[in-house]
Design an enzyme around this catalytic site. Structure first.
Site, PDB file in Angstrom:
ATOM      1  N   LEU A  49       0.514  -1.194   0.027  1.00  0.00           N
ATOM      2  CA  LEU A  49       0.143  -0.217   0.088  1.00  0.00           C
ATOM      3  C   LEU A  49       0.845   1.264  -0.028  1.00  0.00           C
ATOM      4  O   LEU A  49       0.558   2.089  -0.552  1.00  0.00           O
ATOM      5  CB  LEU A  49      -0.810  -0.135   1.167  1.00  0.00           C
ATOM      6  CG  LEU A  49      -2.391  -1.104   1.075  1.00  0.00           C
ATOM      7  CD1 LEU A  49      -2.793  -0.927   2.580  1.00  0.00           C
ATOM      8  CD2 LEU A  49      -3.028  -0.884   0.086  1.00  0.00           C
ATOM      9  N   GLY A  50       1.773   1.413   0.659  1.00  0.00           N
ATOM     10  CA  GLY A  50       2.860   2.392   0.685  1.00  0.00           C
ATOM     11  C   GLY A  50       3.674   2.475   1.871  1.00  0.00           C
ATOM     12  O   GLY A  50       3.999   1.404   2.650  1.00  0.00           O
ATOM     13  N   GLY A  53       7.739   7.667   6.862  1.00  0.00           N
ATOM     14  CA  GLY A  53       8.909   7.640   7.569  1.00  0.00           C
ATOM     15  C   GLY A  53       8.895   6.571   8.825  1.00  0.00           C
ATOM     16  O   GLY A  53       9.853   6.335   9.619  1.00  0.00           O
ATOM     17  N   MET A  54       7.484   6.172   9.269  1.00  0.00           N
ATOM     18  CA  MET A  54       7.519   5.248  10.253  1.00  0.00           C
ATOM     19  C   MET A  54       7.587   3.923   9.969  1.00  0.00           C
ATOM     20  O   MET A  54       8.076   2.997  10.780  1.00  0.00           O
ATOM     21  CB  MET A  54       6.326   5.534  11.211  1.00  0.00           C
ATOM     22  CG  MET A  54       6.161   6.739  12.065  1.00  0.00           C
ATOM     23  SD  MET A  54       7.449   6.815  13.115  1.00  0.00           S
ATOM     24  CE  MET A  54       7.181   5.472  14.244  1.00  0.00           C
ATOM     25  N   ASP A 168       0.794  13.976  13.682  1.00  0.00           N
ATOM     26  CA  ASP A 168       1.309  13.855  12.411  1.00  0.00           C
ATOM     27  C   ASP A 168      -0.122  14.298  11.452  1.00  0.00           C
ATOM     28  O   ASP A 168      -0.447  13.238  10.352  1.00  0.00           O
ATOM     29  CB  ASP A 168       1.855  12.736  11.822  1.00  0.00           C
ATOM     30  CG  ASP A 168       2.728  12.965  10.467  1.00  0.00           C
ATOM     31  OD1 ASP A 168       2.744  14.019  10.215  1.00  0.00           O
ATOM     32  OD2 ASP A 168       2.867  11.898   9.985  1.00  0.00           O
ATOM     33  N   PRO A 171      -2.557  15.770   5.149  1.00  0.00           N
ATOM     34  CA  PRO A 171      -3.405  15.273   4.220  1.00  0.00           C
ATOM     35  C   PRO A 171      -3.427  13.736   3.675  1.00  0.00           C
ATOM     36  O   PRO A 171      -4.459  12.869   3.152  1.00  0.00           O
ATOM     37  CB  PRO A 171      -3.078  15.837   2.733  1.00  0.00           C
ATOM     38  CG  PRO A 171      -2.452  17.245   3.240  1.00  0.00           C
ATOM     39  CD  PRO A 171      -1.815  16.622   4.356  1.00  0.00           C
TER      40      PRO A 171
END
Length: 473
Positions: A49-50, A53-54, A168, A171
Site C-alpha cells: 500500500l505504501g 517515515g515510520m 502527524d 493530507p
C-alpha cells in the site's frame, strides 16, 4: 484505502499506496520492500500500500478471520525487545488507541512485534486520501472543505478525549471513503514507537509542510499541534497549494514556518466565507497558546457551511475511482509487454504486480509530495512477463473477491493487468480471458462508467456467442 494513507500511512487503512515525504524521509525506492510471508503467524501480506517515515504498509489477509486488513510494520523502530521499556510503552499506547471508538478514526484490530519489528493491524478503507483528492481536483468547494474539516475536528476531539494525540495530521493521513466519510489514520505512531527510538533512527516525527512550529523547535507537541495540522490541511483544501510552496527542502520550509508562517487567508484573493478564513488563520497561528483549540467553537464555524458537502465529496471520490478504472481499462490492451530475454523471472516477488499500471514520472520531474512511488517500467515489464496463465487465474479470483467486498477500484486495477496477460497468453476466447473481461466490465459499471462497461460487455458477449455458435475468428 487502508487504515493507511499512502505513505505507509496507515495508521489504519489506506487506499493503494501512500506518498513518500521525501527528502525528509527515506529515499524513494524503485520497488516495494519485501514483506514477511506471514506476520505473527496470522496476517498474509497480499498487496503493497505504501511507506512513510515510520514504516511500510501492506494490505493483508487475516487467515484466522478471513478478512482484509492493513498491516503497518514500524520499521523505523525495529529491534524492539519484549522485555524493554519501549515494548511496555508500545502496548500501553496501542491499548489507548484501540479504545477510540469513533467513525472518524480508523479502527485498530491488533498490534504486536514480529521478528523485533512492531506492527499494527487496522481496517482497510475503500476510497482515497485528501492528498490525492486535492492533487487531482485542486481547490475544493467550500461545502466539501468544511465537511472534511468538520470530520477531522470530530475525530481529533474523540482521540483527545481518549488521551491520544495524533502528532502527524496531514493530507495523506486523512482518508475519505466512497460514501464521503472522513477517517483520520496513523494516530499516535510517534508515541506508539517512542520518541527516543525514533530519534536514534534519525526519522523525523511529523511532515514538515504540516508540522506545528513548536514541534520544529523541539517542543513536545500537545493538542494544539493537532489543531494546527487541521488548519494547514484546510488551507490546502481552500487554496490547492502547500502552505510553504512546492519545495521539499526541510530547511526552507522550516525557515518559512518559523518566519512569516502560513500565509493568512483573511484579506487574500481566495473568495471564501470570512468566518472560514478567520478560522484557518486562527488554527495556523505560530503561538500554540493563541491557537484556536476549542472543538465546539471550531465545529460551530464549520457546520453551517457543510450543507451538501458529504454528497459532493462522495461524488468526487467516486468520480476519481471511476476515472482511474476507465483509464486503466482503456490502457489495458497496450499494457502487455514481451517477456525479457531469457524468459520469465521466477525470482520476482508476486506482490510486485499489484501496483497500479502507472508509468513513473521522468527523472527530472519535480517532486510531488502527494504522489506515491510507483514501480519502474522495467520492473513492470518483468512482472508482466513472468505472469503465467495459472497466476492470472489466481489473480482473477482475487479480483472477484475484491468486487464482492466492494473494493471496486482495487479490483479494476488488478483486472486491468490480468486481462492483457490473458489475451496474450490464453487468447481472446479462453474462459479465463472472458471471465476476467466480464468482471472488469462489472467493476466499470458499478463505478458508473456505463459506456466503457457496455463496450466491454458487448465484446465479451460477442466472443461467447461465437463460441456457442461454433464460429470462431
Amino acid at each position: 484505502m487502508g487504515g493507511t494513507g499512502r505513505d505507509g500511512s496507515t495508521g489504519g487503512a489506506l487506499p493503494a499506496g501512500e506518498p513518500v515525504d521525501a527528502p525528509v524521509e527515506a529515499p524513494v525506492e524503485a520497488s516495494p520492500p519485501a514483506a514477511p510471508l506471514l506476520v505473527a503467524e496470522r496476517y498474509r501480506p497480499v498487496r503493497f500500500l505504501g511507506r512513510g517515515g515510520m514504516g511500510v504498509v501492506h494490505e493483508a489477509e487475516d487467515t484466522r478471520l478471513d478478512r482484509r486488513v492493513a498491516v503497518k510494520m514500524l520499521t523505523a523502530v525495529e529491534g524492539l525487545a519484549r522485555d524493554s521499556e519501549a515494548w511496555d510503552r508500545f502496548r500501553r499506547e496501542a491499548r489507548a488507541l484501540a479504545r477510540i471508538e469513533h467513525p472518524g478514526v480508523v479502527t485498530l484490530y491488533d498490534s504486536g512485534v514480529h521478528d523485533g519489528t512492531p506492527y499494527l493491524v487496522m481496517q482497510v478503507l475503500d476510497g482515497t486520501t485528501l492528498a490525492e483528492l486535492v492533487a487531482d481536483t485542486g481547490p475544493l468547494p467550500t461545502a466539501v472543505v468544511c465537511t472534511v474539516a468538520f470530520g477531522m475536528a470530530e475525530a481529533l476531539e474523540a482521540a483527545h478525549t481518549a488521551g491520544v494525540l495524533h502528532r502527524d495530521v496531514k493530507p495523506t493521513n486523512v482518508g475519505i471513503t466512497r460514501s464521503g466519510r472522513v477517517v483520520l489514520q496513523d494516530f499516535g505512531l510517534a508515541r506508539l514507537a517512542g520518541e527516543a527510538a525514533i530519534t536514534r533512527t534519525g526519522a523525523l516525527v511529523g511532515t514538515p509542510q504540516f508540522m506545528a512550529p513548536e514541534a520544529m523547535r523541539g517542543v513536545l507537541p500537545e493538542r494544539a499541534a493537532d489543531w494546527y495540522g487541521l488548519g494547514v490541511c484546510t488551507y490546502l483544501m481552500i487554496t490547492g497549494e502547500l502552505p510553504f510552496g512546492p519545495t521539499v527542502d526541510f530547511g526552507a520550509i522550516m525557515e518559512r514556518a518559523l518566519g512569516d508562517g502560513v500565509p493568512p487567508l483573511t484579506g487574500s484573493r481566495h473568495d471564501r466565507p470570512e468566518s472560514l478564513r478567520r478560522l484557518v488563520d486562527d488554527l495556523c497561528r505560530q503561538d500554540p497558546a493563541a491557537r484556536r483549540q476549542d472543538p465546539g467553537a471550531i465545529r460551530d464555524v464549520l457546520l453551517p457551511l457543510t450543507y451538501g458537502g458529504t454528497e459532493t465529496l462522495a461524488a468526487l471520490v467516486t468520480g476519481r475511482a471511476r476515472e482511474e478504472a476507465v483509464r486503466d481499462a482503456r490502457a489495458a490492451p497496450y499494457a502487455v509487454r514481451a517477456a525479457p530475454p531469457g524468459g520469465a523471472h521466477e525470482d520476482v516477488p508476486e506482490y510486485l504486480w499489484d501496483e497500479a499500471p502507472v508509468l513513473p514520472e521522468p527523472r527530472d520531474a519535480p517532486a510531488d509530495p502527494f504522489r506515491p512511488a510507483t514501480l519502474s517500467d522495467t520492473t513492470r515489464r518483468i512482472v508482466l512477463g513472468s505472469m503465467t496463465p495459472q497466476t492470472a487465474l489466481s489473480r482473477q479470483r482475487e479480483a472477484v473477491n475484491l468486487v464482492q467486498r466492494g473494493r471496486l477500484r482495487e479490483a479494476a486495477q488488478m483486472l486491468s493487468v490480468v486481462v492483457p496477460v490473458c489475451l496474450s497468453t490464453l487468447g481472446p476466447d479462453h474462459p479465463t480471458t472472458l471471465t476476467s473481461q466480464y468482471w472488469h466490465a462489472v467493476c466499470l459499471a458499478r463505478l458508473d462508467a456505463g459506456r466503457d462497461a457496455l463496450e466491454l460487455f458487448s465484446r465479451v458477449n460477442a466472443r461467447v456467442a461465437r463460441r456457442t455458435d461454433g464460429h470462431d475468428d
